[in-house]
Design a protein around this motif. Structure first.
Motif, PDB file in Angstrom:
ATOM      1  N   ALA A 201       0.830  -1.207   0.000  1.00 30.04           N
ATOM      2  CA  ALA A 201       0.000   0.000   0.000  1.00 30.04           C
ATOM      3  C   ALA A 201       0.866   1.258   0.000  1.00 30.04           C
ATOM      4  O   ALA A 201       0.591   2.217  -0.714  1.00 30.04           O
ATOM      5  N   MET A 202       1.930   1.228   0.793  1.00 31.82           N
ATOM      6  CA  MET A 202       2.815   2.397   0.855  1.00 31.82           C
ATOM      7  C   MET A 202       3.587   2.576  -0.448  1.00 31.82           C
ATOM      8  O   MET A 202       3.827   3.698  -0.881  1.00 31.82           O
ATOM      9  N   MET A 203       3.948   1.461  -1.073  1.00 34.22           N
ATOM     10  CA  MET A 203       4.663   1.576  -2.352  1.00 34.22           C
ATOM     11  C   MET A 203       3.747   2.218  -3.399  1.00 34.22           C
ATOM     12  O   MET A 203       4.172   3.067  -4.178  1.00 34.22           O
ATOM     13  N   CYS A 204       2.482   1.830  -3.399  1.00 35.85           N
ATOM     14  CA  CYS A 204       1.525   2.438  -4.340  1.00 35.85           C
ATOM     15  C   CYS A 204       1.338   3.916  -4.016  1.00 35.85           C
ATOM     16  O   CYS A 204       1.312   4.761  -4.902  1.00 35.85           O
ATOM     17  N   PHE A 205       1.207   4.195  -2.736  1.00 43.01           N
ATOM     18  CA  PHE A 205       1.000   5.570  -2.279  1.00 43.01           C
ATOM     19  C   PHE A 205       2.162   6.471  -2.721  1.00 43.01           C
ATOM     20  O   PHE A 205       1.956   7.517  -3.336  1.00 43.01           O
ATOM     21  N   LEU A 206       3.371   6.029  -2.459  1.00 47.96           N
ATOM     22  CA  LEU A 206       4.544   6.832  -2.836  1.00 47.96           C
ATOM     23  C   LEU A 206       4.658   6.966  -4.352  1.00 47.96           C
ATOM     24  O   LEU A 206       4.970   8.035  -4.872  1.00 47.96           O
ATOM     25  N   SER A 207       4.381   5.874  -5.055  1.00 48.62           N
ATOM     26  CA  SER A 207       4.504   5.919  -6.512  1.00 48.62           C
ATOM     27  C   SER A 207       3.535   6.916  -7.114  1.00 48.62           C
ATOM     28  O   SER A 207       3.861   7.632  -8.051  1.00 48.62           O
TER      29      SER A 207
END
Ligand SMILES: [Zn+2]
Length: 418
Positions: free
Chosen positions: A105-111
């Protein structure tokens, strides 16, 4: 009902087989402890099949999407399972990807933020490291590349882009765009601009995509012409308007520089001062005082003026509908240019003559190729390569290009609430 963080998490991000056990606010961060569901067996991370438990590993941390911009992390002690097929392996953890210390979820958020802000700004705003933003985008892009669809691609544009400082071979990129009206995107990018590079790019798109092509658009770069003829000979190869205009502009600029060097001082030299951009613009777009100066320059009987006239008259070429009339125009224009005694213009004329067949394909494509598509995408690429993303490596830049221009599909962003 009172809203608790746990309620929120269960609504937004529920993982079957796991429960949110505890949410704690420490002075530095929010810690969310997860636990495996007592009644559910763990699953093998290789095959995702249920398998008997083996042992428990020490607790690990994963960075989660910040709540109220307070750094938030998941804590969980992974189990190991004894899979019949894969032996003793770590269980499948749905919020985790391999050994990364950051949740999906955080990887998607940052991306998603890294597309709007630079990577450095993203790192500053949400406080992970630059490296962490980079790795997240990288994962996101790889996911997108693996899941994108390459169907219905009819027109591609091939181009070279200069990158960084210097003119070494490594300072060029080869890009392949899809330039269909309904979808314009970056399909592939590779280092250098050799035949081998383009061959690699076309191979990466696959035989099915290449077989379905109707138009290929490119500059007169020899390496590309050869490969396109060999690999995509069935498609109509078009030399595009944007590149021809660029060659004409470069020739006019060369003439201007040489001439102002020759004249140095005096009235006629004055006429060339600070005219660079005016000469490169479309004549109809030069207005006001600049227009008067341009008139003055044309009357002064300078080579620059004559070169400019040649460049401007060539614009009529693109207006033709019939291939034969366009051919007649080209014959007359190149004749004039060859007689002009201006070497850079003669060079362009010779180049156009030797590529006449491909040049005429522009009219055979009958307006199906947009003149601005390649140029527009090139400009966007320059924004990415020049903006201070703090790219330390070529790979990081490549990832950024796919990320901003590839129109890649996105993994389901599990942290959005709607
Ligand atoms: Zn297994």
């Amino acid at each position: 009902m009172q809203l608790q963080v746990k309620t929120l998490l269960n609504r937004i991000q529920h993982f079957a087989g796991f429960v949110y056990q505890e949410v704690r606010l420490t002075p530095r961060r929010i810690e969310i402890t997860l636990q495996a569901h007592a009644q559910r067996a763990a699953r093998c991370s290789q095959c995702r099949q249920s398998a008997p438990g083996y042992d428990e590993l020490p607790q690990r941390e994963w960075l989660f999407v910040p709540l109220w911009n307070i750094p938030t992390c998941f804590l969980y002690a992974p189990r190991r399972v004894h899979c019949a097929e894969h032996g003793v392996v770590v269980e499948h953890i749905p919020w985790s990807q391999g050994k990364r210390p950051i949740t999906v979820a955080m990887m998607c958020f940052l991306s998603q933020w890294a597309r709007r802000l630079s990577w450095r700004e993203t790192a500053r705003a949400f406080r992970p490291s630059w490296e962490c933003v980079y790795r997240s985008v990288e994962w996101f892009v790889h996911w997108g590349l693996a899941h994108r669809r390459l169907e219905g691609i009819e027109a591609i544009g091939v181009d070279e882009i200069h990158w960084g400082q210097g003119k070494r071979a490594d300072n060029f990129l080869t890009v392949i765009y899809q330039i269909d009206r309904h979808c314009r995107r970056l399909l592939w990018v590779g280092r250098r601009r050799t035949q081998a590079t383009l061959r690699r790019g076309l191979a990466a798109l696959g035989q099915e995509v290449i077989g379905g092509l109707r138009f290929v658009c490119s500059d007169m770069w020899k390496a590309y012409l050869n490969v396109i003829a060999a690999k995509a000979g069935h498609a109509l190869h078009v030399l595009d308007r944007f590149h021809i205009t660029m060659h004409l502009n470069q020739a006019v600029d060369q003439v201007r520089r040489a001439e102002s060097g020759r004249l140095r001082q005096g009235m006629r030299a004055q006429k060339l001062k600070r005219m660079r951009w005016q000469l490169l613009r479309r004549g109809s777009r030069v207005r006001g005082r600049a227009k008067q100066r341009l008139h003055g320059l044309l009357q002064a009987n300078l080579a620059t003026g004559r070169a400019w006239m040649l460049k401007e008259t060539f614009r009529d070429f693109w207006r033709y509908r019939s291939v034969s009339w366009a051919g007649a125009f080209l014959a007359v224009w190149t004749e004039r240019a060859l007689r002009s005694r201006i070497e850079p213009m003669r060079k362009v004329a010779r180049m156009l003559r030797s590529h006449q067949e491909l040049l005429m394909n522009w009219f055979r494509a009958k307006g199906e190729i947009s003149a601005g598509a390649v140029e527009g995408l090139n400009n966007k690429i320059r924004v990415v390569t020049r903006r201070s993303y703090g790219f330390r490596t070529y790979n990081a830049m490549e990832i950024a290009l796919y990320h901003t221009l590839g129109r890649l599909p996105e993994p389901l962003s599990t942290h959005t609430f709607c």
